[in-house]
Design an enzyme around this catalytic site. Structure first.
Site, PDB file in Angstrom:
ATOM      1  N   ASN A 187       0.886  -1.160   0.000  1.00  0.00           N
ATOM      2  CA  ASN A 187       0.000   0.000   0.000  1.00  0.00           C
ATOM      3  C   ASN A 187       0.918   1.202   0.000  1.00  0.00           C
ATOM      4  O   ASN A 187       1.788   1.304   0.850  1.00  0.00           O
ATOM      5  CB  ASN A 187      -0.834   0.072   1.285  1.00  0.00           C
ATOM      6  CG  ASN A 187      -1.759  -1.114   1.444  1.00  0.00           C
ATOM      7  OD1 ASN A 187      -2.265  -1.649   0.469  1.00  0.00           O
ATOM      8  ND2 ASN A 187      -1.966  -1.532   2.681  1.00  0.00           N
ATOM      9  N   HIS A 198       7.494   5.029   5.622  1.00  0.00           N
ATOM     10  CA  HIS A 198       8.731   4.349   5.193  1.00  0.00           C
ATOM     11  C   HIS A 198       8.401   3.333   4.083  1.00  0.00           C
ATOM     12  O   HIS A 198       7.413   2.604   4.202  1.00  0.00           O
ATOM     13  CB  HIS A 198       9.336   3.624   6.399  1.00  0.00           C
ATOM     14  CG  HIS A 198      10.734   3.164   6.160  1.00  0.00           C
ATOM     15  ND1 HIS A 198      11.819   3.741   6.779  1.00  0.00           N
ATOM     16  CD2 HIS A 198      11.232   2.199   5.361  1.00  0.00           C
ATOM     17  CE1 HIS A 198      12.924   3.130   6.364  1.00  0.00           C
ATOM     18  NE2 HIS A 198      12.592   2.185   5.499  1.00  0.00           N
ATOM     19  N   HIS A 200       7.665   0.345   2.363  1.00  0.00           N
ATOM     20  CA  HIS A 200       7.531  -1.033   2.839  1.00  0.00           C
ATOM     21  C   HIS A 200       6.291  -1.675   2.247  1.00  0.00           C
ATOM     22  O   HIS A 200       5.376  -0.998   1.799  1.00  0.00           O
ATOM     23  CB  HIS A 200       7.459  -1.086   4.376  1.00  0.00           C
ATOM     24  CG  HIS A 200       6.142  -0.617   4.939  1.00  0.00           C
ATOM     25  ND1 HIS A 200       5.780   0.717   4.991  1.00  0.00           N
ATOM     26  CD2 HIS A 200       5.090  -1.300   5.457  1.00  0.00           C
ATOM     27  CE1 HIS A 200       4.568   0.821   5.521  1.00  0.00           C
ATOM     28  NE2 HIS A 200       4.123  -0.387   5.808  1.00  0.00           N
TER      29      HIS A 200
END
Ligand SMILES: [Zn+2]
Length: 374
Positions: A187, A198, A200
């Site tokens: 997402n 961050h 990820h």
């Protein structure tokens, strides 16, 4: 063709609260030498899974997730490397790609391998309230130690390390008791509801076959029984034979806007050779994927000149069901339909599951090819 194993080094550490963390990349072994110095503080996962008999779908109810970290300031990011006086989820002072068990998992724990993977059917009023433990696993994949970067900023070599991590974790999670499907996804963007900026992604190992996958398998199964053909193969072939919706075509992969796209800008990326999951890809296929995927992400960011909020979803065959029919592919879509307009799932989509898209798939493909002049 026999898939070759990716030669990306991996090393495992156990965090202070008992969760596993895996480093991937050339520095993996070095990074694993740094212990987690935080006091153990394990969040107890309290998930249950209930069956919605009317929809024929499992719903995960995870009330412990209400207290999870929500948009912390940049200097409190738990996905940065640790530094003196600032201990994060990742004990090493540097890393390439790190994967670890989510502190606030939707599902956790070892499941029951005696189930056959099929969904229950109510036989009367006494079975309407079916519930089961929320077993499975949720992992976080940090794509880079660079807090302000994004996947699109990675080099192909860095993306290859992420690809190795997805592949390794998918295989390991598929082998766990009670896991029926492994889903790698990202997402991106606050507009999507991301709670940590961050760069990820996540991996979910579900104890059931997800509704999207079950539906695709049912459609492919029906098509096969009626025609003797594979639906995924024929969909890809149809797009290639009239490439008006094709955005990218490489030697091993093809990316197109689907004929009935649900989202304003949506691309499905398929390997030309049908394989069930990430493990089955060859090194050449992996390498080309990294280059094409980075190209595609950058095209999404160029659409409106601002970072695209997106969901990127790997569709892999379930662990047991339908493996001979399913085709591994990645679906990428943005909810942005204009520089200042987002697509929300409102009454028709959320209430009835009937999508309306404001952009013709052919126009979306032209824009993603860079042909738009306005
Ligand atoms: Zn960060």
């Amino acid at each position: 063709m026999v898939p070759e194993s990716p030669v990306v080094p991996k090393a495992t550490v156990i965090l202070a609260d008992g969760r596993e963390l895996f480093y991937f990349g050339q520095s993996a072994q070095w990074a694993a030498g740094f212990p987690d110095l935080r006091p153990p503080d394990r969040v107890e996962a309290l998930s249950v899974i209930r069956y919605d008999q009317l929809r024929g779908e499992w719903v995960i109810i995870a009330r412990h997730r209400q207290d999870r970290t929500y948009l912390p300031p940049a200097d409190h990011c738990p996905f940065d490397p640790s530094a003196p006086g600032r201990l994060t989820e990742i004990p090493a002072p540097h890393y390439e790609v790190a994967v670890f068990e989510n502190r606030f998992p939707s599902v956790a724990g070892i499941g029951d391998d005696s189930a056959d993977g099929t969904d229950p059917r109510p036989t009367g009023p006494a079975d309407l309230h079916l519930t089961r433990p929320g077993t499975g696993r949720c992992e976080v994949v940090c794509f880079s130690e660079d807090h302000s970067g994004s996947f699109a900023d990675l080099t192909p070599a860095q993306a290859a390390v992420v690809m190795a991590a997805w592949t390794d974790r998918s295989a390991a999670l598929a082998a766990r008791a009670g896991v029926e499907q492994v889903y790698c996804f990202e997402n991106r963007g606050r507009e999507i509801g991301v709670t940590l900026t961050h760069p990820h992604g996540q991996i979910y190992a579900y104890p059931f076959v997800t509704p999207r996958t079950a539906r695709m398998l049912a459609m492919a199964g029906q098509y096969h029984s009626e025609t003797g053909r594979n639906l995924f193969d024929d969909v890809v072939e149809a797009e290639l034979s009239d490439p008006v919706r094709v955005v990218l075509a490489g030697e091993h992969w093809v990316g197109f806007v689907p004929y009935a796209a649900h989202w304003p800008y949506e691309v499905h990326l398929y390997p030309r050779r049908r394989v069930p999951d990430l493990q089955a890809l060859t090194t050449a296929e992996r390498d080309e994927f990294c280059v094409m995927y980075l190209d595609l992400l950058r095209r999404f960011d160029r659409l409106f000149g601002i970072p695209a909020p997106y969901i990127s979803a790997w569709h892999q065959a379930p662990v047991r069901a339908g493996r001979e029919q399913f085709a591994l592919h990645l679906e990428l879509f943005t909810i942005r339909r204009g520089p200042d307009k987002l697509k929300y799932l409102a009454g028709s989509e959320s209430g009835m599951g009937a999508f309306t898209s404001d952009i013709a798939p052919e126009a979306a493909a032209a824009a993603l090819r860079g042909e738009r002049t306005t």
